[in-house]
Write a protein that holds these residues in place. Structure first.
Motif, PDB file in Angstrom:
ATOM      1  N   ALA A 117      20.253 -99.129 -16.524  1.00 45.69           N
ATOM      2  CA  ALA A 117      20.195-100.522 -16.067  1.00 45.69           C
ATOM      3  C   ALA A 117      20.237-100.594 -14.546  1.00 45.69           C
ATOM      4  O   ALA A 117      19.481-101.344 -13.932  1.00 45.69           O
ATOM      5  CB  ALA A 117      21.331-101.332 -16.679  1.00 45.69           C
ATOM      6  N   LYS A 118      21.104 -99.821 -13.932  1.00 46.63           N
ATOM      7  CA  LYS A 118      21.189 -99.806 -12.464  1.00 46.63           C
ATOM      8  C   LYS A 118      19.895 -99.299 -11.846  1.00 46.63           C
ATOM      9  O   LYS A 118      19.436 -99.819 -10.833  1.00 46.63           O
ATOM     10  CB  LYS A 118      22.373 -98.959 -12.007  1.00 46.63           C
ATOM     11  N   SER A 119      19.296 -98.282 -12.464  1.00 41.85           N
ATOM     12  CA  SER A 119      18.032 -97.734 -11.955  1.00 41.85           C
ATOM     13  C   SER A 119      16.905 -98.752 -12.066  1.00 41.85           C
ATOM     14  O   SER A 119      16.098 -98.903 -11.140  1.00 41.85           O
ATOM     15  CB  SER A 119      17.661 -96.465 -12.716  1.00 41.85           C
ATOM     16  N   ILE A 120      16.831 -99.453 -13.197  1.00 41.07           N
ATOM     17  CA  ILE A 120      15.816-100.491 -13.372  1.00 41.07           C
ATOM     18  C   ILE A 120      16.018-101.596 -12.346  1.00 41.07           C
ATOM     19  O   ILE A 120      15.065-102.074 -11.726  1.00 41.07           O
ATOM     20  CB  ILE A 120      15.849-101.054 -14.811  1.00 41.07           C
ATOM     21  N   PHE A 121      17.263-101.996 -12.133  1.00 39.14           N
ATOM     22  CA  PHE A 121      17.567-103.045 -11.167  1.00 39.14           C
ATOM     23  C   PHE A 121      17.165-102.627  -9.747  1.00 39.14           C
ATOM     24  O   PHE A 121      16.519-103.393  -9.037  1.00 39.14           O
ATOM     25  CB  PHE A 121      19.057-103.389 -11.212  1.00 39.14           C
ATOM     26  N   GLU A 122      17.540-101.415  -9.359  1.00 37.56           N
ATOM     27  CA  GLU A 122      17.216-100.946  -8.003  1.00 37.56           C
ATOM     28  C   GLU A 122      15.710-100.829  -7.800  1.00 37.56           C
ATOM     29  O   GLU A 122      15.191-101.235  -6.756  1.00 37.56           O
ATOM     30  CB  GLU A 122      17.906 -99.616  -7.733  1.00 37.56           C
ATOM     31  N   ALA A 123      15.002-100.287  -8.785  1.00 41.07           N
ATOM     32  CA  ALA A 123      13.548-100.157  -8.662  1.00 41.07           C
ATOM     33  C   ALA A 123      12.883-101.535  -8.613  1.00 41.07           C
ATOM     34  O   ALA A 123      11.963-101.760  -7.827  1.00 41.07           O
ATOM     35  CB  ALA A 123      12.997 -99.333  -9.823  1.00 41.07           C
ATOM     36  N   SER A 124      13.368-102.456  -9.423  1.00 47.28           N
ATOM     37  CA  SER A 124      12.831-103.819  -9.414  1.00 47.28           C
ATOM     38  C   SER A 124      13.106-104.510  -8.088  1.00 47.28           C
ATOM     39  O   SER A 124      12.248-105.220  -7.554  1.00 47.28           O
ATOM     40  CB  SER A 124      13.437-104.642 -10.558  1.00 47.28           C
ATOM     41  N   SER A 125      14.299-104.303  -7.563  1.00 42.87           N
ATOM     42  CA  SER A 125      14.654-104.879  -6.267  1.00 42.87           C
ATOM     43  C   SER A 125      13.726-104.361  -5.172  1.00 42.87           C
ATOM     44  O   SER A 125      13.222-105.132  -4.354  1.00 42.87           O
ATOM     45  CB  SER A 125      16.109-104.540  -5.931  1.00 42.87           C
ATOM     46  N   ASN A 126      13.470-103.056  -5.180  1.00 43.87           N
ATOM     47  CA  ASN A 126      12.554-102.470  -4.193  1.00 43.87           C
ATOM     48  C   ASN A 126      11.146-103.037  -4.346  1.00 43.87           C
ATOM     49  O   ASN A 126      10.479-103.345  -3.357  1.00 43.87           O
ATOM     50  CB  ASN A 126      12.521-100.948  -4.331  1.00 43.87           C
ATOM     51  N   PHE A 127      10.696-103.168  -5.590  1.00 43.60           N
ATOM     52  CA  PHE A 127       9.373-103.733  -5.863  1.00 43.60           C
ATOM     53  C   PHE A 127       9.279-105.164  -5.341  1.00 43.60           C
ATOM     54  O   PHE A 127       8.329-105.525  -4.652  1.00 43.60           O
ATOM     55  CB  PHE A 127       9.084-103.679  -7.363  1.00 43.60           C
ATOM     56  N   ILE A 128      10.281-105.977  -5.674  1.00 46.05           N
ATOM     57  CA  ILE A 128      10.283-107.381  -5.246  1.00 46.05           C
ATOM     58  C   ILE A 128      10.301-107.477  -3.722  1.00 46.05           C
ATOM     59  O   ILE A 128       9.517-108.229  -3.131  1.00 46.05           O
ATOM     60  CB  ILE A 128      11.473-108.132  -5.870  1.00 46.05           C
ATOM     61  N   ASN A 129      11.184-106.730  -3.096  1.00 46.95           N
ATOM     62  CA  ASN A 129      11.284-106.777  -1.626  1.00 46.95           C
ATOM     63  C   ASN A 129       9.974-106.381  -0.947  1.00 46.95           C
ATOM     64  O   ASN A 129       9.632-106.914   0.101  1.00 46.95           O
ATOM     65  CB  ASN A 129      12.420-105.889  -1.136  1.00 46.95           C
ATOM     66  N   ARG A 130       9.263-105.465  -1.575  1.00 53.34           N
ATOM     67  CA  ARG A 130       8.030-104.971  -0.949  1.00 53.34           C
ATOM     68  C   ARG A 130       6.804-105.845  -1.249  1.00 53.34           C
ATOM     69  O   ARG A 130       5.925-105.987  -0.402  1.00 53.34           O
ATOM     70  CB  ARG A 130       7.774-103.544  -1.419  1.00 53.34           C
ATOM     71  N   TYR A 131       6.746-106.423  -2.452  1.00 49.93           N
ATOM     72  CA  TYR A 131       5.492-107.043  -2.876  1.00 49.93           C
ATOM     73  C   TYR A 131       5.550-108.541  -3.185  1.00 49.93           C
ATOM     74  O   TYR A 131       4.499-109.158  -3.356  1.00 49.93           O
ATOM     75  CB  TYR A 131       4.938-106.317  -4.111  1.00 49.93           C
ATOM     76  N   ILE A 132       6.719-109.133  -3.263  1.00 47.31           N
ATOM     77  CA  ILE A 132       6.783-110.543  -3.663  1.00 47.31           C
ATOM     78  C   ILE A 132       6.029-111.449  -2.692  1.00 47.31           C
ATOM     79  O   ILE A 132       5.484-112.475  -3.087  1.00 47.31           O
ATOM     80  CB  ILE A 132       8.251-111.013  -3.850  1.00 47.31           C
ATOM     81  N   ASN A 133       5.951-111.041  -1.438  1.00 46.99           N
ATOM     82  CA  ASN A 133       5.242-111.861  -0.446  1.00 46.99           C
ATOM     83  C   ASN A 133       3.724-111.861  -0.661  1.00 46.99           C
ATOM     84  O   ASN A 133       3.009-112.604  -0.006  1.00 46.99           O
ATOM     85  CB  ASN A 133       5.589-111.426   0.968  1.00 46.99           C
ATOM     86  N   LYS A 134       3.234-111.057  -1.593  1.00 46.40           N
ATOM     87  CA  LYS A 134       1.802-111.047  -1.921  1.00 46.40           C
ATOM     88  C   LYS A 134       1.435-112.261  -2.789  1.00 46.40           C
ATOM     89  O   LYS A 134       0.274-112.583  -2.939  1.00 46.40           O
ATOM     90  CB  LYS A 134       1.413-109.773  -2.659  1.00 46.40           C
ATOM     91  N   LEU A 135       2.454-112.892  -3.371  1.00 36.35           N
ATOM     92  CA  LEU A 135       2.243-114.071  -4.203  1.00 36.35           C
ATOM     93  C   LEU A 135       2.651-115.315  -3.430  1.00 36.35           C
ATOM     94  O   LEU A 135       3.554-115.264  -2.600  1.00 36.35           O
ATOM     95  CB  LEU A 135       3.092-113.986  -5.480  1.00 36.35           C
ATOM     96  N   SER A 136       2.013-116.429  -3.752  1.00 32.82           N
ATOM     97  CA  SER A 136       2.443-117.669  -3.111  1.00 32.82           C
ATOM     98  C   SER A 136       3.793-118.076  -3.695  1.00 32.82           C
ATOM     99  O   SER A 136       4.110-117.764  -4.841  1.00 32.82           O
ATOM    100  CB  SER A 136       1.405-118.774  -3.321  1.00 32.82           C
ATOM    101  N   LYS A 137       4.593-118.760  -2.901  1.00 37.70           N
ATOM    102  CA  LYS A 137       5.947-119.115  -3.316  1.00 37.70           C
ATOM    103  C   LYS A 137       5.977-120.035  -4.527  1.00 37.70           C
ATOM    104  O   LYS A 137       6.960-120.063  -5.252  1.00 37.70           O
ATOM    105  CB  LYS A 137       6.706-119.735  -2.151  1.00 37.70           C
ATOM    106  N   ASP A 138       4.913-120.786  -4.755  1.00 39.18           N
ATOM    107  CA  ASP A 138       4.881-121.682  -5.905  1.00 39.18           C
ATOM    108  C   ASP A 138       4.175-121.075  -7.119  1.00 39.18           C
ATOM    109  O   ASP A 138       3.962-121.751  -8.121  1.00 39.18           O
ATOM    110  CB  ASP A 138       4.244-123.018  -5.528  1.00 39.18           C
ATOM    111  N   ASP A 139       3.857-119.787  -7.060  1.00 39.69           N
ATOM    112  CA  ASP A 139       3.222-119.088  -8.177  1.00 39.69           C
ATOM    113  C   ASP A 139       4.249-118.923  -9.305  1.00 39.69           C
ATOM    114  O   ASP A 139       5.332-118.389  -9.074  1.00 39.69           O
ATOM    115  CB  ASP A 139       2.717-117.721  -7.709  1.00 39.69           C
ATOM    116  N   PRO A 140       3.926-119.364 -10.521  1.00 42.07           N
ATOM    117  CA  PRO A 140       4.881-119.237 -11.622  1.00 42.07           C
ATOM    118  C   PRO A 140       5.260-117.786 -11.924  1.00 42.07           C
ATOM    119  O   PRO A 140       6.357-117.520 -12.400  1.00 42.07           O
ATOM    120  CB  PRO A 140       4.178-119.878 -12.812  1.00 42.07           C
ATOM    121  N   VAL A 141       4.386-116.842 -11.646  1.00 43.08           N
ATOM    122  CA  VAL A 141       4.695-115.428 -11.858  1.00 43.08           C
ATOM    123  C   VAL A 141       5.844-115.000 -10.940  1.00 43.08           C
ATOM    124  O   VAL A 141       6.768-114.319 -11.374  1.00 43.08           O
ATOM    125  CB  VAL A 141       3.442-114.545 -11.632  1.00 43.08           C
ATOM    126  N   ALA A 142       5.802-115.428  -9.697  1.00 44.41           N
ATOM    127  CA  ALA A 142       6.877-115.103  -8.749  1.00 44.41           C
ATOM    128  C   ALA A 142       8.179-115.750  -9.191  1.00 44.41           C
ATOM    129  O   ALA A 142       9.243-115.122  -9.158  1.00 44.41           O
ATOM    130  CB  ALA A 142       6.501-115.559  -7.345  1.00 44.41           C
TER     131      ALA A 142
END
Length: 104
Positions: free
Chosen positions: A65-90
């Protein structure tokens, strides 16, 4: 693969699997791909992990669970800005990320 959707599914699916005494197995299938990873409850607090039907490892459910959380956190920090803030996926990804955080 639609990574944002897949990461969201992984966070939600593993959280439900982790919390439930009735769910014995959870498989995350990559959206728009043939990739899959399966988690099966094993002895004690361990989880057996398989990818494409092949055994990868057995690991403590809390460590996983900690590994999934850390990897997801890294993914979000790196790529979330590729989506618009009002995108339902984000919005879904962030919502399920914070829900997942509560199990740690």
């Amino acid at each position: 693969m639609m990574l944002f959707v897949t990461v969201t599914d992984l966070l939600d699916g593993y959280r439900k699997f982790y919390l439930s005494s009735k769910i014995e197995e959870y498989t995350c299938i990559g959206a728009d791909s043939s990739f899959s990873i399966s988690f099966k409850k094993a002895n004690g607090n361990n989880i057996s992990v398989e990818a494409g039907g092949e055994f990868l490892c057995e690991v403590n459910k809390n460590l996983l669970a900690k590994s999934i959380f850390e990897a997801s956190s890294n993914f979000i920090n790196r790529y979330i800005n590729k989506l618009s803030k009002d995108d339902p996926v984000a919005e879904d990804l962030i919502t399920f990320f914070f829900r997942f955080q509560r199990i740690l």
